[in-house]
Enzyme design. Sequence first.
Site, PDB file in Angstrom:
ATOM      1  N   SER A 121     -27.465  -4.677  38.137  1.00  0.00           N
ATOM      2  CA  SER A 121     -27.514  -4.934  36.695  1.00  0.00           C
ATOM      3  C   SER A 121     -26.159  -4.776  36.053  1.00  0.00           C
ATOM      4  O   SER A 121     -25.970  -5.155  34.896  1.00  0.00           O
ATOM      5  CB  SER A 121     -28.438  -3.914  36.019  1.00  0.00           C
ATOM      6  OG  SER A 121     -29.685  -3.891  36.621  1.00  0.00           O
ATOM      7  N   HIS A 142     -29.243 -11.689  39.237  1.00  0.00           N
ATOM      8  CA  HIS A 142     -29.850 -10.551  38.534  1.00  0.00           C
ATOM      9  C   HIS A 142     -31.126 -10.952  37.798  1.00  0.00           C
ATOM     10  O   HIS A 142     -31.081 -11.720  36.835  1.00  0.00           O
ATOM     11  CB  HIS A 142     -28.818  -9.961  37.553  1.00  0.00           C
ATOM     12  CG  HIS A 142     -29.359  -8.791  36.809  1.00  0.00           C
ATOM     13  ND1 HIS A 142     -29.150  -8.588  35.471  1.00  0.00           N
ATOM     14  CD2 HIS A 142     -30.155  -7.762  37.219  1.00  0.00           C
ATOM     15  CE1 HIS A 142     -29.771  -7.490  35.098  1.00  0.00           C
ATOM     16  NE2 HIS A 142     -30.392  -6.984  36.137  1.00  0.00           N
ATOM     17  N   GLU A 154     -29.471 -13.881  35.705  1.00  0.00           N
ATOM     18  CA  GLU A 154     -28.014 -14.004  35.576  1.00  0.00           C
ATOM     19  C   GLU A 154     -27.426 -14.334  36.961  1.00  0.00           C
ATOM     20  O   GLU A 154     -27.694 -13.612  37.929  1.00  0.00           O
ATOM     21  CB  GLU A 154     -27.412 -12.693  35.053  1.00  0.00           C
ATOM     22  CG  GLU A 154     -27.766 -12.413  33.591  1.00  0.00           C
ATOM     23  CD  GLU A 154     -27.307 -11.039  33.106  1.00  0.00           C
ATOM     24  OE1 GLU A 154     -26.889 -10.940  31.950  1.00  0.00           O
ATOM     25  OE2 GLU A 154     -27.375 -10.063  33.880  1.00  0.00           O
ATOM     26  N   ASN A 192     -27.179  -6.573  30.029  1.00  0.00           N
ATOM     27  CA  ASN A 192     -27.096  -5.121  30.023  1.00  0.00           C
ATOM     28  C   ASN A 192     -25.910  -4.598  29.239  1.00  0.00           C
ATOM     29  O   ASN A 192     -25.836  -3.416  28.926  1.00  0.00           O
ATOM     30  CB  ASN A 192     -27.118  -4.573  31.445  1.00  0.00           C
ATOM     31  CG  ASN A 192     -28.547  -4.386  31.895  1.00  0.00           C
ATOM     32  OD1 ASN A 192     -29.259  -3.551  31.358  1.00  0.00           O
ATOM     33  ND2 ASN A 192     -28.987  -5.216  32.823  1.00  0.00           N
TER      34      ASN A 192
HETATM   35  N1  CAA Z   1     -45.938  -8.281  37.598  1.00  0.00           N
HETATM   36  C1  CAA Z   1     -46.499  -9.507  37.507  1.00  0.00           C
HETATM   37  N2  CAA Z   1     -47.058  -9.978  36.371  1.00  0.00           N
HETATM   38  C2  CAA Z   1     -47.073  -9.146  35.307  1.00  0.00           C
HETATM   39  C3  CAA Z   1     -46.502  -7.853  35.329  1.00  0.00           C
HETATM   40  C4  CAA Z   1     -45.933  -7.437  36.553  1.00  0.00           C
HETATM   41  N3  CAA Z   1     -45.362  -6.227  36.686  1.00  0.00           N
HETATM   42  N4  CAA Z   1     -46.667  -7.283  34.106  1.00  0.00           N
HETATM   43  C5  CAA Z   1     -47.301  -8.194  33.343  1.00  0.00           C
HETATM   44  N5  CAA Z   1     -47.542  -9.308  34.070  1.00  0.00           N
HETATM   45  C6  CAA Z   1     -48.204 -10.540  33.591  1.00  0.00           C
HETATM   46  C7  CAA Z   1     -49.671 -10.311  33.293  1.00  0.00           C
HETATM   47  O1  CAA Z   1     -50.483 -10.509  34.456  1.00  0.00           O
HETATM   48  C8  CAA Z   1     -49.944 -11.383  32.248  1.00  0.00           C
HETATM   49  O2  CAA Z   1     -50.093 -12.639  32.891  1.00  0.00           O
HETATM   50  P1  CAA Z   1     -51.112 -13.742  32.291  1.00  0.00           P
HETATM   51  O3  CAA Z   1     -50.680 -13.993  30.874  1.00  0.00           O
HETATM   52  O4  CAA Z   1     -50.927 -14.942  33.153  1.00  0.00           O
HETATM   53  O5  CAA Z   1     -52.467 -13.117  32.372  1.00  0.00           O
HETATM   54  C9  CAA Z   1     -48.617 -11.452  31.468  1.00  0.00           C
HETATM   55  O6  CAA Z   1     -47.606 -10.897  32.337  1.00  0.00           O
HETATM   56  C10 CAA Z   1     -48.663 -10.624  30.187  1.00  0.00           C
HETATM   57  O7  CAA Z   1     -49.002  -9.306  30.544  1.00  0.00           O
HETATM   58  P2  CAA Z   1     -49.964  -8.380  29.691  1.00  0.00           P
HETATM   59  O8  CAA Z   1     -50.966  -9.234  28.937  1.00  0.00           O
HETATM   60  O9  CAA Z   1     -50.487  -7.299  30.566  1.00  0.00           O
HETATM   61  O10 CAA Z   1     -49.020  -7.616  28.678  1.00  0.00           O
HETATM   62  P3  CAA Z   1     -47.995  -8.137  27.624  1.00  0.00           P
HETATM   63  O11 CAA Z   1     -48.367  -9.435  27.004  1.00  0.00           O
HETATM   64  O12 CAA Z   1     -47.781  -6.959  26.774  1.00  0.00           O
HETATM   65  O13 CAA Z   1     -46.669  -8.410  28.483  1.00  0.00           O
HETATM   66  C11 CAA Z   1     -44.619  -7.728  29.417  1.00  0.00           C
HETATM   67  C12 CAA Z   1     -46.105  -7.434  29.306  1.00  0.00           C
HETATM   68  C13 CAA Z   1     -44.419  -9.060  30.152  1.00  0.00           C
HETATM   69  C14 CAA Z   1     -43.999  -6.603  30.247  1.00  0.00           C
HETATM   70  C15 CAA Z   1     -44.002  -7.814  27.974  1.00  0.00           C
HETATM   71  O14 CAA Z   1     -44.291  -6.636  27.272  1.00  0.00           O
HETATM   72  C16 CAA Z   1     -42.510  -8.006  27.964  1.00  0.00           C
HETATM   73  O15 CAA Z   1     -42.016  -9.122  28.096  1.00  0.00           O
HETATM   74  N6  CAA Z   1     -41.750  -6.884  27.796  1.00  0.00           N
HETATM   75  C17 CAA Z   1     -40.295  -6.932  27.765  1.00  0.00           C
HETATM   76  C18 CAA Z   1     -39.786  -6.944  29.172  1.00  0.00           C
HETATM   77  C19 CAA Z   1     -38.289  -6.992  29.226  1.00  0.00           C
HETATM   78  O16 CAA Z   1     -37.578  -7.071  28.234  1.00  0.00           O
HETATM   79  N7  CAA Z   1     -37.770  -6.927  30.446  1.00  0.00           N
HETATM   80  C20 CAA Z   1     -36.352  -6.857  30.702  1.00  0.00           C
HETATM   81  C21 CAA Z   1     -35.980  -5.450  30.930  1.00  0.00           C
HETATM   82  S1  CAA Z   1     -34.278  -5.268  31.295  1.00  0.00           S
HETATM   83  C22 CAA Z   1     -34.211  -5.426  32.972  1.00  0.00           C
HETATM   84  O17 CAA Z   1     -35.138  -5.538  33.675  1.00  0.00           O
HETATM   85  C23 CAA Z   1     -32.887  -5.559  33.542  1.00  0.00           C
HETATM   86  C24 CAA Z   1     -32.171  -4.457  34.086  1.00  0.00           C
HETATM   87  O18 CAA Z   1     -31.112  -4.763  34.527  1.00  0.00           O
HETATM   88  C25 CAA Z   1     -32.586  -3.057  34.113  1.00  0.00           C
END
Ligand code: CAA
Length: 286
Positions: A121, A142, A154, A192
């Site tokens: 990251s 990434h 990325e 990040n």
């Molecule tokens: N694996 C696979 N699928 C997943 C999942 C996982 N871990 N978590 C959620 N999903 C899927 C669900 O099955 C659902 O699919 P369908 O619509 O087809 O049924 C869909 O995603 C939506 O999930 P939920 O309805 O359970 O919940 P939600 O609508 O609240 O979404 C979320 C959950 C996708 C996590 C959403 O809250 C979100 O986008 N959060 C922000 C995530 C983000 O910003 N990530 C980047 C973080 S930074 C990073 O990762 C980088 C780094 O370098 C550290």
Amino acid sequence: MLTPHSIIAVIGSGTMGAGIAQVAAQAGHTVKIYDIQDGAARRAIDNIATSLSARVAKGKLAEGDKNAIVSRLTAAQELGELADAALVIEAAAEQIDIKQSIFRELAAVCSPEAIFASNTSSISITAIASGVEHPQRVAGLHFFNPAPVMKLVEVVSGLETSPTVLESLTALALRWGKQPVRCHSTPGFIVNRVARPFYAEAWRALEENVAPAGVIDAALRDCGGFPMGPLALTDLIGQDVNFAVTCSVFNGFWQERRFLPSLIQQELVLGKRLGKKTGQGVYRWP
Ligand code: CAA
């Protein structure tokens, strides 16, 4: 050249490694997962199967497709089994010495044409590539958590990375249904770097008792239009991972105050309250 038949290896079977392996298997690749911890890769495959079964139960995936995806995932017992991989994606701990030694070992095993991508990251791709044979094949790829859901990837170039490698990775990410963005290797790349102050100010607001965590998160989520509040997001990412990235970006920018890591977050990491994966972080998770 990466094709839909290319064998993909993933190093590290944590949240990101497992998510990336799932994405690659869903795209039709044979995927080999290697983890230094005995049995971890096998457990990751079982978890992927469970999560795909939930999609089958929801009527979003056919049982046959689920079985086909799972059958393409295998657990490798040793690095030597990755010799036929056309692309290795490393998703190990966010520590430069670990990443360097993985790629140095892989260089002795894989073909010189194999592409080596790091899911780092924040760490310099140039530094990761240094000391690796054929450093022009090393790039950043990434993904974001959860990798099967988040579109952005990325594609990061170090000083030595070859344009052909960047093009292959960009084309691959597009084939996998992702939205690749190209960037040069600087601490934290695009996301990040820009996101650090988002987390940092939320931690500071918490430290200064501006409002409880739930209120800070709800304000950003419900009124700010983010899918999750910043503190809940650190729980999803993992406090250890998020803290390590903050420290890496902070040090990468000569300890600029704007990237100062949070003492509250450090306490959570020391107390192994790592977020969703351990059931307790800023919040309790089911
Ligand atoms: N694996 C696979 N699928 C997943 C999942 C996982 N871990 N978590 C959620 N999903 C899927 C669900 O099955 C659902 O699919 P369908 O619509 O087809 O049924 C869909 O995603 C939506 O999930 P939920 O309805 O359970 O919940 P939600 O609508 O609240 O979404 C979320 C959950 C996708 C996590 C959403 O809250 C979100 O986008 N959060 C922000 C995530 C983000 O910003 N990530 C980047 C973080 S930074 C990073 O990762 C980088 C780094 O370098 C550290």
